[in-house]
Design an enzyme around this catalytic site. Structure first.
Site, PDB file in Angstrom:
ATOM      1  CG  ASP A 181       7.724   4.957   4.633  1.00  0.00           C
ATOM      2  OD1 ASP A 181       7.987   4.002   3.872  1.00  0.00           O
ATOM      3  OD2 ASP A 181       7.101   5.972   4.265  1.00  0.00           O
TER       4      ASP A 181
ATOM      5  CE  LYS B  20       6.154   8.387   6.363  1.00  0.00           C
ATOM      6  NZ  LYS B  20       6.175   8.687   4.928  1.00  0.00           N
TER       7      LYS B  20
ATOM      8  CD  GLN C  77      -8.852   7.960   2.019  1.00  0.00           C
ATOM      9  OE1 GLN C  77      -8.002   8.744   2.390  1.00  0.00           O
ATOM     10  NE2 GLN C  77      -9.734   7.431   2.861  1.00  0.00           N
TER      11      GLN C  77
ATOM     12  NE  ARG D 234       2.500  11.432   5.732  1.00  0.00           N
ATOM     13  CZ  ARG D 234       3.292  12.286   5.083  1.00  0.00           C
ATOM     14  NH1 ARG D 234       3.235  13.577   5.377  1.00  0.00           N
ATOM     15  NH2 ARG D 234       4.125  11.864   4.167  1.00  0.00           N
TER      16      ARG D 234
ATOM     17  CG  ASP E 248       9.147   6.922  -0.042  1.00  0.00           C
ATOM     18  OD1 ASP E 248       8.459   5.881  -0.094  1.00  0.00           O
ATOM     19  OD2 ASP E 248       8.937   7.836   0.790  1.00  0.00           O
TER      20      ASP E 248
ATOM     21  CG  HIS F 248       1.024   4.174  -1.289  1.00  0.00           C
ATOM     22  ND1 HIS F 248       2.239   4.635  -0.842  1.00  0.00           N
ATOM     23  CD2 HIS F 248       0.237   4.061  -0.190  1.00  0.00           C
ATOM     24  CE1 HIS F 248       2.192   4.787   0.463  1.00  0.00           C
ATOM     25  NE2 HIS F 248       0.999   4.442   0.879  1.00  0.00           N
TER      26      HIS F 248
ATOM     27  CD  GLU G  35     -18.634  20.801 -18.418  1.00  0.00           C
ATOM     28  OE1 GLU G  35     -18.942  20.664 -19.618  1.00  0.00           O
ATOM     29  OE2 GLU G  35     -19.473  20.895 -17.510  1.00  0.00           O
TER      30      GLU G  35
HETATM   31  C1  R5P Z   1       3.955   7.368   2.191  1.00  0.00           C
HETATM   32  O1  R5P Z   1       3.861   6.344   2.843  1.00  0.00           O
HETATM   33  C2  R5P Z   1       4.712   7.458   0.913  1.00  0.00           C
HETATM   34  O2  R5P Z   1       5.391   6.262   0.629  1.00  0.00           O
HETATM   35  C3  R5P Z   1       5.720   8.601   0.927  1.00  0.00           C
HETATM   36  O3  R5P Z   1       6.695   8.343   1.916  1.00  0.00           O
HETATM   37  C4  R5P Z   1       5.049   9.887   1.246  1.00  0.00           C
HETATM   38  O4  R5P Z   1       3.869  10.030   0.505  1.00  0.00           O
HETATM   39  C5  R5P Z   1       5.971  11.046   0.960  1.00  0.00           C
HETATM   40  O5  R5P Z   1       5.293  12.231   1.279  1.00  0.00           O
HETATM   41  P1  R5P Z   1       6.091  13.529   1.689  1.00  0.00           P
HETATM   42  O6  R5P Z   1       7.111  13.789   0.622  1.00  0.00           O
HETATM   43  O7  R5P Z   1       5.017  14.586   1.750  1.00  0.00           O
HETATM   44  O8  R5P Z   1       6.701  13.291   3.028  1.00  0.00           O
END
Ligand code: R5P
Length: 314
Positions: free
Chosen positions: A184, A207, A114, A209, A233, A146, A36
């Site tokens: 992306d 992209k 999230q 995933r 990114d 994000h 904690e």
């Molecule tokens: C997702 O949309 C984020 O902008 C990154 O592209 C993503 O989180 C990158 O994750 P990783 O390095 O695991 O591909």
């Protein structure tokens, strides 16, 4: 006026303090044997925290950062309300109450991905955590979030600030890219801003995933033959997104490929994996990482000034 920080953002808090010309103080943080957290505002920092305004720089990552941020805000709030009562009766027990002036600056907002209820029954984690923290401060600053839409309409003034100007300056000085690629659609705004600031070509990939470790990009002709390319990114976690994009770029003739991001999570050997595909990896220090070469201080300072203006604290 002071910047304070806990265990996870000391270096960036100092960069922010330098950018604002304020003092920076580290709060006391430690862990009990059962894990904690414990926090305390040292007595020599009390006076500074009672000045207006005070900016706490703290990440909500990893999970322990959420609790530590909450405890630090709670303690700062009590101190500014003049509520110093303590069991050992040390020092004054009350002081005059102060007005608004506590700003929380979050370099890396954990749980930002999230940001939707993707399936019934899920928590919208980003909103739940932001709402809880908004109840403990007067304003919030998020660095390169994000997707900001999930945090629209928080109960306190909020600034979404970006380190892309500093990232662009760093790339221009150290890489000299001819071409910027967004890996992306989600990073198009950020990456195109960098391309515009540098004055070079730009494109993006689409992209899909499949799972946390599997990325597929739709084939696309990119005019990168003989060019030096930087992929931009918001964050790099496993590195999968960047590695797949770098493969496509090399296949199409790119001579040099770099990866740049705001948040270097670099999970599970990501840097070693990335270096098999790219010539350089560049990040801010929003999270402590081995590729921290871009200062996040100026971007946080822009956000703090924006929130201060909205709170009428200037
Ligand atoms: C997702 O949309 C984020 O902008 C990154 O592209 C993503 O989180 C990158 O994750 P990783 O390095 O695991 O591909």
């Amino acid at each position: 006026m002071v910047v304070v920080s806990g265990s996870n953002s000391t270096a960036l808090a100092q960069q922010l303090a330098d950018a604002l010309g304020w003092e920076h103080h580290r709060l006391e943080t430690r862990r009990f044997p059962d894990t904690e957290g414990y926090i305390r505002i040292p007595s020599e920092v009390t006076e500074g925290v009672r000045k207006e305004p005070v900016v706490l720089v703290s990440n909500t990552f990893p999970d322990s950062g959420i609790v530590e941020t909450m405890l630090m805000l709670s303690s700062i709030r009590d101190l500014r309300n003049g509520d110093l009562q303590n069991f050992r009766n040390i020092g004054p027990q009350t002081l005059p109450q102060l007005g608004k002036g506590v700003i929380l600056a979050i370099p890396y907002f954990g749980y930002s991905r999230q940001d939707k209820r993707f399936k019934p029954g899920e928590a919208i984690s980003a909103r739940a955590i932001a709402d809880m923290l908004a109840g403990l401060c007067d304003g919030m600053v998020f660095l390169d979030i994000h997707a900001s839409s999930v945090l629209e309409g928080l109960k306190v003034p909020t600034a979404f600030t970006s380190s892309m100007p500093e990232l662009a300056a760093h790339l221009q000085e150290n890489v000299g890219p001819d071409f910027i690629l967004s890996p992306d659609k989600g990073a198009i705004d950020r990456a195109s801003e960098v391309a515009q600031l540098i004055g070079c070509e730009f494109s993006y990939l689409e992209k899909t995933r499949i799972d946390a470790h599997t990325i597929v990009h739709k084939a696309k002709d990119l005019d990168v033959d003989g060019k030096r390319v930087a992929i931009v990114d918001d964050m790099i976690a496993t590195g999968g997104t960047i590695c797949r994009a770098a493969e496509a770029l090399r296949f199409q003739g790119a001579t040099e490929v770099h990866a740049a991001c705001s948040h270097g999570l670099f999970t599970g050997g990501a840097i070693a994996r990335l270096l098999r595909y790219v010539d350089g990896v560049h990040a801010t220090g929003s999270l402590a990482n081995a590729r921290d070469v871009i200062s996040g201080g100026p971007a946080l300072a822009r956000g703090v000034r924006q929130v201060m203006a909205e709170l009428d604290l200037e």
